[in-house]
Design a protein around this motif. Structure first.
Motif, short mmCIF file in Angstrom:
data_model
loop_
_atom_site.label_atom_id
_atom_site.label_comp_id
_atom_site.label_asym_id
_atom_site.label_seq_id
_atom_site.Cartn_x
_atom_site.Cartn_y
_atom_site.Cartn_z
N ARG A 85 0.83 -1.21 0.00
CA ARG A 85 0.00 0.00 0.00
C ARG A 85 0.87 1.26 0.00
NH1 ARG A 85 -2.33 -1.12 4.29
NH2 ARG A 85 -4.05 -2.33 3.43
N ALA A 86 1.97 1.21 0.73
CA ALA A 86 2.87 2.37 0.82
C ALA A 86 3.87 2.41 -0.32
CB ALA A 86 3.62 2.32 2.15
N ARG A 87 3.81 1.44 -1.23
CA ARG A 87 4.70 1.37 -2.39
C ARG A 87 6.17 1.31 -1.97
NH1 ARG A 87 1.76 2.35 -6.97
NH2 ARG A 87 -0.28 3.35 -6.68
N ARG A 88 6.44 0.55 -0.92
CA ARG A 88 7.82 0.38 -0.50
C ARG A 88 8.55 -0.57 -1.46
NH1 ARG A 88 6.01 -1.04 5.52
NH2 ARG A 88 5.10 0.98 6.09
N VAL A 89 9.85 -0.41 -1.51
CA VAL A 89 10.68 -1.30 -2.32
C VAL A 89 10.60 -2.71 -1.73
CG1 VAL A 89 13.03 -1.81 -3.07
CG2 VAL A 89 12.22 0.57 -3.00
N PRO A 90 10.40 -3.74 -2.55
CA PRO A 90 10.36 -5.11 -2.03
C PRO A 90 11.61 -5.44 -1.24
CG PRO A 90 9.61 -5.05 -4.30
CD PRO A 90 10.13 -3.69 -4.01
N GLN A 91 11.41 -6.04 -0.07
CA GLN A 91 12.53 -6.33 0.83
C GLN A 91 12.18 -7.50 1.72
OE1 GLN A 91 12.88 -3.10 3.85
NE2 GLN A 91 11.03 -2.28 2.86
N GLY A 92 13.19 -8.00 2.41
CA GLY A 92 12.99 -9.12 3.30
C GLY A 92 12.28 -8.72 4.57
N GLY A 93 11.94 -9.71 5.36
CA GLY A 93 11.25 -9.47 6.61
C GLY A 93 10.22 -10.55 6.90
N GLU A 94 9.32 -10.24 7.81
CA GLU A 94 8.34 -11.21 8.25
C GLU A 94 7.45 -11.70 7.10
OE1 GLU A 94 5.07 -11.68 11.88
OE2 GLU A 94 5.76 -9.69 11.25
N ALA A 95 7.05 -10.78 6.23
CA ALA A 95 6.16 -11.17 5.13
C ALA A 95 6.85 -12.14 4.18
CB ALA A 95 5.69 -9.93 4.38
N LEU A 96 8.11 -11.84 3.82
CA LEU A 96 8.83 -12.73 2.91
C LEU A 96 9.09 -14.08 3.57
CD1 LEU A 96 10.18 -13.18 0.20
CD2 LEU A 96 12.30 -12.24 1.17
N ASP A 97 9.41 -14.09 4.87
CA ASP A 97 9.61 -15.35 5.57
C ASP A 97 8.35 -16.21 5.52
OD1 ASP A 97 12.16 -14.52 6.14
OD2 ASP A 97 11.75 -13.97 8.23
N ALA A 98 7.20 -15.58 5.71
CA ALA A 98 5.94 -16.32 5.65
C ALA A 98 5.67 -16.82 4.24
CB ALA A 98 4.79 -15.44 6.12
N PHE A 99 6.02 -16.03 3.26
CA PHE A 99 5.83 -16.39 1.85
C PHE A 99 6.65 -17.63 1.49
CE2 PHE A 99 7.01 -15.56 -2.70
CZ PHE A 99 5.75 -15.65 -3.24
N VAL A 100 7.94 -17.58 1.81
CA VAL A 100 8.80 -18.73 1.51
C VAL A 100 8.40 -19.92 2.36
CG1 VAL A 100 11.17 -19.59 1.54
CG2 VAL A 100 10.70 -17.24 0.82
N GLY A 101 8.05 -19.67 3.62
CA GLY A 101 7.67 -20.75 4.51
C GLY A 101 6.44 -21.49 4.02
N ALA A 102 5.54 -20.82 3.33
CA ALA A 102 4.35 -21.48 2.79
C ALA A 102 4.75 -22.53 1.76
CB ALA A 102 3.41 -20.45 2.17
N TYR A 103 5.66 -22.18 0.88
CA TYR A 103 6.12 -23.14 -0.13
C TYR A 103 6.94 -24.27 0.50
CZ TYR A 103 4.57 -20.11 -3.93
OH TYR A 103 3.80 -19.37 -4.80
N ALA A 104 7.79 -23.89 1.45
CA ALA A 104 8.61 -24.92 2.11
C ALA A 104 7.73 -25.89 2.89
CB ALA A 104 9.63 -24.25 3.04
N GLY A 105 6.73 -25.36 3.60
CA GLY A 105 5.84 -26.21 4.37
C GLY A 105 5.04 -27.15 3.49
N ALA A 106 4.61 -26.65 2.32
CA ALA A 106 3.84 -27.49 1.41
C ALA A 106 4.70 -28.62 0.85
CB ALA A 106 3.27 -26.66 0.26
N ARG A 107 5.98 -28.37 0.68
CA ARG A 107 6.90 -29.39 0.18
C ARG A 107 7.39 -30.30 1.30
NH1 ARG A 107 11.40 -27.31 -4.13
NH2 ARG A 107 10.00 -26.59 -5.79
#
Length: 325
Positions: free
Chosen positions: A227-249
């Motif tokens: 919403r704030a148009r921030r530059v894509p970066q790491g953090g809690e959201a990215l960890d959850a994103f990657v964790g979703a794929y890792a958990g599914a595998r």
């Protein structure tokens, strides 16, 4: 009033300010009580018929259908729930009619204001959409796109989040965007299974609920940044994103896994879904164009963050309600 305290049909009509035909119509329909008949067999009405006729006129002035008027008149006490139910039904009908009128008005403005060379195309797009427009084709598309083994509750939540609701008071631009979205979905709906993203078929085939609930959590965490148009970066959201794929595998979130996932997601870019989410943003944006981030926006932001080679975080995702592109 005659000596027997009753009126003829003409006298009742005159007192009520209606025609004899109107009195006869309601009387024949059983809505207007007769006090009796004259010696010649003519209808006679008492004061209660005048009160009833005035009530009928009031209800009809609210555009209540005659059958609904009859339902109300069956109850002597207007304070019971029948009148409230009848009015609520009518308000819903009027709301739908008003929505259809607002949609048609915006559609007419769209055709009126566009260049003459574009009118035929816009008429074709608009003509394929009902007024008020239906979201059923889009819901059917998402139900077909999502994995068959996905739980019913999560499937419903994703469909609800992925399908934009028609604006209550649309602008011509929103009408055009919705019509284009409708046409886009109609074109691929017969082949929806082939549209299912490759990354979803392979990575989440065995545990789709883990994948999609985790993605939903990641999208929610990324919403403020998008919403704030921030530059894509790491953090809690990215960890959850990657964790979703890792958990599914059923694997760990490691640097090697992130690099592999970044390559897979970059190769799984879907022009159709990209266009779908752009149109959703146009439908939801209103005249100011300030649409809330949708799942497509969040997914692209997180995919870009992953593509920048952000290192492994420490936040582990938990299952939560959400949806995926």
């Amino acid at each position: 009033m005659s000596p027997d305290d009753t009126w003829s049909i003409g006298e009742l009509a005159e007192r009520a300010g209606v025609t004899v035909k109107t009195v006869r119509f309601y009387s024949d329909g059983g809505l207007l009580p007769e006090a009796g008949r004259s010696g010649g067999g003519h209808r006679r009405y008492g004061p209660e018929a005048l009160d009833r006729l005035r009530l009928i006129r009031s209800l009809r002035a609210l555009d209540l259908p005659v059958p609904d008027v009859g339902r109300v008149l069956e109850r002597e006490d207007l304070r019971d729930g029948v009148l409230e139910d009848v009015i609520a039904d009518r308000l819903r009908e009027l709301g739908s009619q008003m929505a259809a009128l607002r949609w048609r008005e915006a559609a007419l403005q769209l055709v009126q204001d566009c260049p003459a060379a574009e009118r035929a195309d816009r008429l074709r797009l608009i003509g394929a959409v009902s007024a008020p427009p239906s979201t059923a084709p889009m819901a059917a598309f998402w139900r077909g796109l999502l994995p068959p083994r996905l739980s019913a509750g999560l499937r419903s939540a994703i469909v609800e989040a992925a399908v934009p609701q028609p604006p209550a008071d649309p602008t011509p631009a929103q009408v055009l965007a919705f019509a284009r979205l409708h046409a886009l979905v109609a074109e691929v709906l017969p082949h929806v299974d082939a549209c299912r993203p490759t990354a979803r078929r392979s990575d989440g085939a065995g545990r789709p609920d883990v994948l999609y609930s985790g993605l939903g959590e990641a999208y929610a965490l990324a919403a403020d940044a998008v919403r704030a148009r921030r530059v894509p970066q790491g953090g809690e959201a990215l960890d959850a994103f990657v964790g979703a794929y890792a958990g599914a595998r059923g694997v760990r979130d490691t640097g090697a896994f992130r690099r592999e996932l970044g390559v897979v997601l970059a190769g799984a870019a879907d022009p159709f879904l990209d266009r779908y989410w752009r149109l959703v943003g146009e439908v939801s944006g209103g005249s100011a164009g300030a649409a809330e981030p949708n799942m497509g926006d969040a997914h692209e932001w997180l995919r870009a963050a992953l593509g920048d080679g952000v290192t492994v975080g420490t936040v582990q995702p938990s299952a939560g309600a959400g949806a995926a592109t």
